[in-house]
Enzyme design. Structure first.
Site, mmCIF file in Angstrom:
data_model
loop_
_atom_site.group_PDB
_atom_site.id
_atom_site.type_symbol
_atom_site.label_atom_id
_atom_site.label_comp_id
_atom_site.label_asym_id
_atom_site.label_seq_id
_atom_site.Cartn_x
_atom_site.Cartn_y
_atom_site.Cartn_z
ATOM 1 N N TYR A 133 0.837 -1.200 0.000
ATOM 2 C CA TYR A 133 0.000 0.000 0.000
ATOM 3 C C TYR A 133 0.880 1.262 0.000
ATOM 4 O O TYR A 133 0.839 2.056 -0.921
ATOM 5 C CB TYR A 133 -0.870 0.064 1.266
ATOM 6 C CG TYR A 133 -2.041 -0.889 1.373
ATOM 7 C CD1 TYR A 133 -2.525 -1.603 0.286
ATOM 8 C CD2 TYR A 133 -2.688 -1.050 2.602
ATOM 9 C CE1 TYR A 133 -3.615 -2.452 0.425
ATOM 10 C CE2 TYR A 133 -3.776 -1.902 2.739
ATOM 11 C CZ TYR A 133 -4.239 -2.601 1.651
ATOM 12 O OH TYR A 133 -5.312 -3.435 1.795
ATOM 13 N N SER A 134 1.675 1.437 1.065
ATOM 14 C CA SER A 134 2.367 2.717 1.302
ATOM 15 C C SER A 134 3.413 3.013 0.230
ATOM 16 O O SER A 134 4.044 2.109 -0.317
ATOM 17 C CB SER A 134 3.078 2.695 2.656
ATOM 18 O OG SER A 134 2.172 2.370 3.674
ATOM 19 N N SER A 166 6.336 -4.742 4.918
ATOM 20 C CA SER A 166 6.746 -5.727 5.935
ATOM 21 C C SER A 166 6.826 -7.112 5.298
ATOM 22 O O SER A 166 5.889 -7.546 4.621
ATOM 23 C CB SER A 166 5.735 -5.788 7.078
ATOM 24 O OG SER A 166 5.633 -4.545 7.700
ATOM 25 N N GLU A 249 -10.891 -9.774 13.189
ATOM 26 C CA GLU A 249 -10.795 -9.528 14.635
ATOM 27 C C GLU A 249 -10.034 -8.232 14.852
ATOM 28 O O GLU A 249 -8.833 -8.174 14.654
ATOM 29 C CB GLU A 249 -10.069 -10.713 15.285
ATOM 30 C CG GLU A 249 -10.433 -10.954 16.733
ATOM 31 C CD GLU A 249 -9.827 -9.952 17.686
ATOM 32 O OE1 GLU A 249 -10.606 -9.291 18.399
ATOM 33 O OE2 GLU A 249 -8.597 -9.799 17.703
ATOM 34 N N GLU A 375 -2.287 10.034 15.366
ATOM 35 C CA GLU A 375 -3.034 11.244 14.959
ATOM 36 C C GLU A 375 -4.259 10.852 14.126
ATOM 37 O O GLU A 375 -5.338 11.438 14.278
ATOM 38 C CB GLU A 375 -2.136 12.202 14.155
ATOM 39 C CG GLU A 375 -1.077 12.919 14.970
ATOM 40 C CD GLU A 375 0.104 12.020 15.332
ATOM 41 O OE1 GLU A 375 0.280 10.949 14.706
ATOM 42 O OE2 GLU A 375 0.841 12.381 16.274
#
Ligand SMILES: Cc1cc2nc3c(=O)[nH]c(=O)nc-3n(C[C@H](O)[C@H](O)[C@H](O)COP(=O)(O)OP(=O)(O)OC[C@H]3O[C@@H](n4cnc5c(N)ncnc54)[C@H](O)[C@@H]3O)c2cc1C
Length: 391
Positions: A133-134, A166, A249, A375
């Site tokens: 994603y990032s 990751s 979860e 944030e």
């Protein structure tokens, strides 16, 4: 008021404890080898993780939250909670993005062929997944992502860069968000893909974090060609597919169970080394505060699990649990440093080391960034929880 689990849930907890005792190496050995219980980082830890997850497959627990039709066991939210609580308390390596969000997204949006190809390999712990994603210019504001996907006949051509991936260096498959329509409003031009991480044109470069661990990577795509059959869901609707590609979860109980274990360790260090407490008596109050926080936070997480169990959709409640749990984890790590004093800085077998708390302290810094910064959680609580206007 009396909080208690049903007897069958308590019996299940005991079964999980016995399993962990039989299958995990003793804690001292895990600590010495640096196994963290999260997503695997280096090859030895990867093998250890996969070995444990294969045992979970045999038990029918790896995909316990999944519906039965997809190879799960359709476990109740309370059973999942107890399972996650015990696994996190004992630091077991249960993290698996395939199980947590790729599989659930494929169940919802995958083609029959995609389901047939990927889902059994996810529930069997045969493939390891990473999440792409990032990007350097898109983190919290993920909809700004720029990695391009251009249609070319029956294929798509990918170009761009991902970051903070990751386990990207160990992954077989990647779950990727890319911009398929640069002219559309930014939320409406994103498409989801599954990508073979061994595809020509993909380069994975390690990023070493400040605790000297290799968990993250940068991933570069240069003219990577993938078949159209690897688009997941509707073209240009990827943003909306991503939004639901969430964990089943979401209670955040793991942070509290792991935190409880860490405080228990600190308390035993304090008892065994009274000179540490005499040197800094206020650490007793810190330990008491941390234990209180763990107990409060545990109930925050139970609240989320309870809501899910009765069919409600936790929203800001999950953010409250995530925010409090990740900041609490950092406070626990700091309390450990206060307890050990200067010796707390020693790590990785340094001479004179009492306990290696420094690695955990350094690692804890990332918890308020990963999976949505503090944030961003505060923003959700302010707007969706308190109904305040957007700033
Ligand atoms: C341990 C870890 C594992 C990760 N694993 C992955 C992974 O596997 N795959 C992946 O794709 N990504 C992964 N990430 C990346 C993670 O999702 C991003 O780091 C995160 O979303 C924040 O984005 P950023 O780093 O670009 O920071 P930015 O979004 O640039 O934020 C910088 C600062 O600005 C603040 N800020 C930003 N927007 C707002 C706002 N609207 N209001 C108030 N403050 C704001 C942030 O809180 C932060 O303090 C991982 C990160 C960590 C730490």
């Amino acid at each position: 008021m009396r909080f208690a689990y049903d007897s069958d849930v308590e019996a299940f907890r005991e079964e999980v404890r016995q399993f962990i005792k039989a299958e995990l190496p003793p804690e001292e050995i895990r600590a010495r080898r640096g196994y963290e219980g999260g997503f695997s980082t280096y090859k030895e830890e990867y093998d250890y993780t996969m070995n444990f997850q294969k045992k979970l497959v045999e038990k029918g627990w790896l995909a316990m939250a999944w519906p039965k039709e997809f190879g799960g066991s359709g476990a109740s939210h309370m059973r999942q909670l107890v399972y996650n609580e015990e696994m996190a308390y004992h630091g077991a390596p249960v993290g698996n993005m395939g199980i947590q969000w790729v599989g659930p997204a494929l169940m919802l949006y995958g083609t029959p062929e995609q389901k047939e190809k990927f889902i059994p390999r996810i529930t069997g712990a045969d493939d390891w997944w990473c999440t792409l994603y990032s990007e350097p210019g898109a983190g919290s504001d993920l909809a700004s992502l720029q990695t391009r996907a251009v249609r070319d006949g029956d294929e798509w051509v990918l170009n761009g860069q991902k970051i903070w991936t990751s386990g990207g260096h160990l992954a077989d498959w990647g779950w990727l968000a890319a911009r398929s329509d640069p002219d559309a409003p930014k939320h409406r031009g994103i498409t989801m893909f599954v990508v073979d991480m061994k595809s020509p044109g993909i380069t994975v470069r390690p990023l070493i974090n400040m605790a000297n661990r290799h968990g993250f990577n940068e991933v570069f795509f240069q003219d990577v060609r993938i078949p159209n059959s690897q688009v997941v869901g509707e073209v240009n609707r990827g943003w909306y597919h991503m939004a639901v590609a969430l964990d089943f979860e979401r209670s955040g109980v793991g942070a509290y169970a792991g935190g409880r274990r860490n405080i228990e360790r600190l308390v035993s260090i304090a008892k065994a080394n009274p000179e540490l407490v005499a040197r800094r008596p206020s650490v007793r109050y810190e330990l008491a505060d941390r234990m209180t926080e763990v107990n409060v936070g545990t109930f925050l997480s139970y609240r989320v699990a309870h809501m899910q169990g009765v069919g409600l959709l936790p929203n800001y409640e999950a953010s409250v649990s995530k925010l409090f749990g990740s900041e609490m984890g950092q406070r626990i790590a700091l309390t450990g440093m206060h307890l050990l004093g200067q010796a707390g800085e020693l790590r990785d077998g340094s001479k004179g080391e009492i306990h290696d708390l420094a690695t955990g302290y350094l690692q804890s810094a990332s918890s308020t960034v990963a999976a949505g910064t503090s944030e961003i959680q505060r923003g959700i609580i302010a707007t969706r929880g308190l109904g305040l206007p957007r700033g």
